[in-house]
Design a protein around this motif. Structure first.
Motif, PDB file in Angstrom:
ATOM      1  N   ARG A  13       0.804  -1.104  -0.037  1.00 62.06           N
ATOM      2  CA  ARG A  13       0.043   0.062   0.005  1.00 62.06           C
ATOM      3  C   ARG A  13       0.744   1.455   0.012  1.00 62.06           C
ATOM      4  O   ARG A  13       0.221   2.334  -0.662  1.00 62.06           O
ATOM      5  N   ASP A  14       2.097   1.386   0.584  1.00 58.27           N
ATOM      6  CA  ASP A  14       2.887   2.380   0.559  1.00 58.27           C
ATOM      7  C   ASP A  14       4.315   2.294   0.291  1.00 58.27           C
ATOM      8  O   ASP A  14       5.112   3.125   0.299  1.00 58.27           O
ATOM      9  N   LYS A  42       6.716   2.246  -5.173  1.00 59.34           N
ATOM     10  CA  LYS A  42       5.803   3.318  -5.061  1.00 59.34           C
ATOM     11  C   LYS A  42       4.533   3.022  -5.571  1.00 59.34           C
ATOM     12  O   LYS A  42       3.383   3.562  -5.420  1.00 59.34           O
ATOM     13  N   SER A  45       0.672  -1.152  -5.679  1.00 54.50           N
ATOM     14  CA  SER A  45      -0.745  -1.321  -5.508  1.00 54.50           C
ATOM     15  C   SER A  45      -1.624  -0.965  -6.664  1.00 54.50           C
ATOM     16  O   SER A  45      -2.685  -1.289  -6.875  1.00 54.50           O
ATOM     17  N   GLU A 187      -7.604   2.485   2.307  1.00 56.57           N
ATOM     18  CA  GLU A 187      -6.700   1.679   3.047  1.00 56.57           C
ATOM     19  C   GLU A 187      -7.556   0.286   3.240  1.00 56.57           C
ATOM     20  O   GLU A 187      -8.650   0.400   3.289  1.00 56.57           O
ATOM     21  N   GLN A 300      -4.734   5.493   0.486  1.00 53.51           N
ATOM     22  CA  GLN A 300      -3.443   4.717   0.721  1.00 53.51           C
ATOM     23  C   GLN A 300      -2.610   5.704   0.492  1.00 53.51           C
ATOM     24  O   GLN A 300      -2.800   6.597  -0.578  1.00 53.51           O
ATOM     25  N   GLY A 301      -1.744   6.087   1.298  1.00 51.98           N
ATOM     26  CA  GLY A 301      -0.604   7.118   1.006  1.00 51.98           C
ATOM     27  C   GLY A 301       0.798   6.356   2.063  1.00 51.98           C
ATOM     28  O   GLY A 301       1.039   5.408   2.369  1.00 51.98           O
ATOM     29  N   LYS A 302       1.814   7.214   1.801  1.00 56.72           N
ATOM     30  CA  LYS A 302       3.069   6.918   2.578  1.00 56.72           C
ATOM     31  C   LYS A 302       3.016   6.958   4.051  1.00 56.72           C
ATOM     32  O   LYS A 302       2.396   7.791   4.607  1.00 56.72           O
ATOM     33  N   SER A 303       3.694   6.115   4.580  1.00 52.37           N
ATOM     34  CA  SER A 303       3.890   5.992   6.232  1.00 52.37           C
ATOM     35  C   SER A 303       4.711   7.393   6.416  1.00 52.37           C
ATOM     36  O   SER A 303       5.477   7.538   5.735  1.00 52.37           O
ATOM     37  N   TYR A 306       8.481   6.802   6.527  1.00 50.93           N
ATOM     38  CA  TYR A 306       8.891   6.009   5.368  1.00 50.93           C
ATOM     39  C   TYR A 306       9.838   6.697   4.510  1.00 50.93           C
ATOM     40  O   TYR A 306       9.531   7.717   4.267  1.00 50.93           O
TER      41      TYR A 306
END
Length: 308
Positions: A13-14, A42, A45, A187, A300-303, A306
């Motif tokens: 997802r991220d 990246k 997903s 998510e 969904q996006g970056k942690s 991360y």
């Protein structure tokens, strides 16, 4: 010499790297492949669950399952069947060793670094084909690859090293084309989210039933107020729209969910004479709970921690 050079486990997802084999090669070709690794991470997903990227002297293969992707870099002449058997073995061991809940809630890169030992051992075994004793697995994988070959990603699809051109997945069948996806991915669904979805459907059904009863009463008694029928059906529409907002991503999604909750409250206020306090409390509480779950289930996006 044909061989596996490196491998990594990445969250789909991220793109958060969960584990990876140590790579000491600093050649120009390897540096370029590392860029492709990051770029692919990246967009996992939006890609099919089995892909190959050919980059001159090297190939990048990966498979994805249960929100985790298993990626590997090998020389261009390394057999595709062995490559995907290697990835399949990593996948089985990782799923067996780690709880998926822990994987989904990880926030720091390489938090499963102890899995690197298994990656290294497996890589060494697959680089020494004489020591492999998986002829039956190889035969099964050979058949599977023939029936559903991996999607071939071209370098041109990746765009520049700083980012991707738009790639998204609609329906994937073998080496078929990739089409645009109509909705951005949200998510993963949680248990409270499922409960709120079911309760919203229940409230919608109750409003619908009461609406039909109100119509029957209206036909039998001319003095009945038609506005009650409208209120019941508006309540049904609001509950169903909350279900839609929970499942799909749309623009101004949070604002729409709050407005929908406001409509649910207004309908129940108008129906005050036809419902007791417990019924009103139930409908309003379910509406509030569903609004909260819509707010919590974001795209969904970056942690935040991360950084590849």
């Amino acid at each position: 010499m044909s061989m596996i050079l490196s491998a990594s486990v990445v969250r789909v997802r991220d793109g958060l790297p969960l584990s990876a084999s140590t790579d000491y090669d600093q050649s120009t070709g390897m540096q370029e492949c590392r860029k492709y690794f990051k770029m692919l991470s990246k967009k996992l997903s939006q890609l099919p669950d089995r892909c190959t990227l050919k980059t001159g002297q090297y190939n990048i293969n990966f498979i994805s399952s249960l929100g985790v992707s298993y990626m590997m870099l090998c020389t261009e002449n390394y057999p595709s069947v062995l490559a995907f058997c290697f990835l399949d073995e990593l996948q089985k061991e990782f799923i067996t060793t780690y709880n998926m809940m822990k994987t989904n809630t990880a926030i720091r890169p390489y938090c499963f670094i102890e899995f690197d030992n298994f990656i290294q051992r497996t890589k060494q075994r697959y680089n020494n084909t004489r020591s492999l004793s998986t002829k039956m697995n190889l035969a099964d994988m050979q058949t599977e690859i023939k029936l559903r070959p991996p999607y071939q990603i071209s370098v041109s699809e990746l765009g520049s090293a700083n980012g991707f051109s738009h790639i998204s997945v609609g329906e994937y069948k073998g080496t078929g084309k990739i089409s645009a996806a109509p909705h951005q991915r949200l998510e993963p669904v949680t248990l409270p989210g499922i409960v709120s979805f079911v309760l919203s459907l229940l409230c919608g059904a109750l409003n619908l039933i009461r609406g039909f009863h109100a119509i029957e009463s209206l036909l039998q008694n001319e003095g009945e107020d038609f506005s009650y029928v409208i209120a019941f059906f508006l309540g049904t529409a609001a509950c169903l729209y909350q279900c839609y907002l929970f499942v799909y991503y749309t623009g101004w999604r949070n604002a729409k969910s709050f407005l929908t909750f406001g409509l649910i409250c207004l309908c129940n206020m108008y129906l005050y004479e036809l419902r007791n306090m417990w019924q009103l409390f139930f409908h309003v509480t379910v509406g509030a709970f569903s609004t909260l779950q819509i707010r919590l289930r974001q795209p969904q996006g970056k942690s935040p921690d991360y950084n590849v």
